[in-house]
Design a protein around this motif. Sequence first.
Motif, mmCIF file in Angstrom:
data_model
loop_
_atom_site.group_PDB
_atom_site.id
_atom_site.type_symbol
_atom_site.label_atom_id
_atom_site.label_comp_id
_atom_site.label_asym_id
_atom_site.label_seq_id
_atom_site.Cartn_x
_atom_site.Cartn_y
_atom_site.Cartn_z
ATOM 1 N N ARG A 1 4.678 9.648 -9.700
ATOM 2 C CA ARG A 1 3.363 9.240 -10.120
ATOM 3 C C ARG A 1 2.657 8.442 -9.033
ATOM 4 O O ARG A 1 1.504 8.071 -9.177
ATOM 5 N N ASP A 2 3.384 8.118 -7.942
ATOM 6 C CA ASP A 2 2.769 7.358 -6.866
ATOM 7 C C ASP A 2 1.970 8.238 -5.921
ATOM 8 O O ASP A 2 1.303 7.763 -5.016
ATOM 9 N N GLU A 3 2.107 9.526 -6.053
ATOM 10 C CA GLU A 3 1.464 10.416 -5.115
ATOM 11 C C GLU A 3 -0.022 10.568 -5.471
ATOM 12 O O GLU A 3 -0.411 10.503 -6.609
ATOM 13 N N ARG B 1 0.812 -1.218 0.000
ATOM 14 C CA ARG B 1 0.000 0.000 0.000
ATOM 15 C C ARG B 1 0.845 1.267 0.000
ATOM 16 O O ARG B 1 0.333 2.350 -0.258
ATOM 17 N N SER C 1 3.479 4.075 -1.187
ATOM 18 C CA SER C 1 4.033 4.606 -2.430
ATOM 19 C C SER C 1 5.543 4.411 -2.383
ATOM 20 O O SER C 1 6.123 4.112 -1.331
ATOM 21 N N ASP C 2 6.199 4.596 -3.519
ATOM 22 C CA ASP C 2 7.652 4.438 -3.560
ATOM 23 C C ASP C 2 8.336 5.440 -2.634
ATOM 24 O O ASP C 2 9.293 5.107 -1.947
ATOM 25 N N LYS C 3 7.846 6.664 -2.629
ATOM 26 C CA LYS C 3 8.445 7.689 -1.775
ATOM 27 C C LYS C 3 8.312 7.323 -0.300
ATOM 28 O O LYS C 3 9.227 7.547 0.496
ATOM 29 N N GLU C 4 7.154 6.764 0.073
ATOM 30 C CA GLU C 4 6.944 6.377 1.469
ATOM 31 C C GLU C 4 7.880 5.252 1.874
ATOM 32 O O GLU C 4 8.456 5.267 2.966
ATOM 33 N N GLU D 1 8.407 7.632 -9.270
ATOM 34 C CA GLU D 1 8.166 8.004 -7.879
ATOM 35 C C GLU D 1 7.132 9.131 -7.792
ATOM 36 O O GLU D 1 6.296 9.151 -6.906
#
Length: 207
Positions: A205-207, A11, A13-16, A203
């Motif tokens: 685009r995951d937001e 669940r 995102s890449d940034k998270e 990255e």
Amino acid sequence: MKNKQAEMVKRMSDKELLYHLYMSQLLFFLVAAVLAFFLFEGWDDFLILLEWDIQEIFTIGSSVGVAVVVIDLILMKYVPRELMDDGGINEKMFQKRSTLHIIALALLIATVEELLFRGVIQTHFGIWIASFIFAIMHIRYLHKWLLLISVILLSFLLGYLYEWTENLLVTIWAHFIIDVLLALKIRSEYVKKTNGEVSEGYENRDE
């Protein structure tokens, strides 16, 4: 319960996920620094653990690191996939990273974890306690008996390597070789699967 962490990772995102990795390493580094401040008589006593012996570092460290990777690759080939599955955490972490980013992450992880577990904890509390805590910190493996055994054996191997060489830089390099080669393998497999279409730009685009 045993799939809870894997579901949480899916669940994220890449940034998270990257944020949690950097924060955990920062926490480990701060813990290592605080413990070193209280347990060593001075910073000079800590720094002597880091001996810049290039031949020892690259010959012994590289040999151990490559040997571990070879064993891991053999297990991946012949052991049922579900026994080696960490819930997709490593794949999500490394498959879309650039090679340079993977090298930087592997170096960060190897340096921070070896400073804490071998340099501070093992030096003052012994290899058994250091290895136990190292295994506990890899909580995602606790429900995967083969992965858990592998992590424990790896911790003891790095611990004995540290006791043998008395040089923390050797274990840092060995740890780095293991992490970077396995991470690059994950990336390489993903590149083949996507016909070379890999970019860390996803990255945003995951937001």
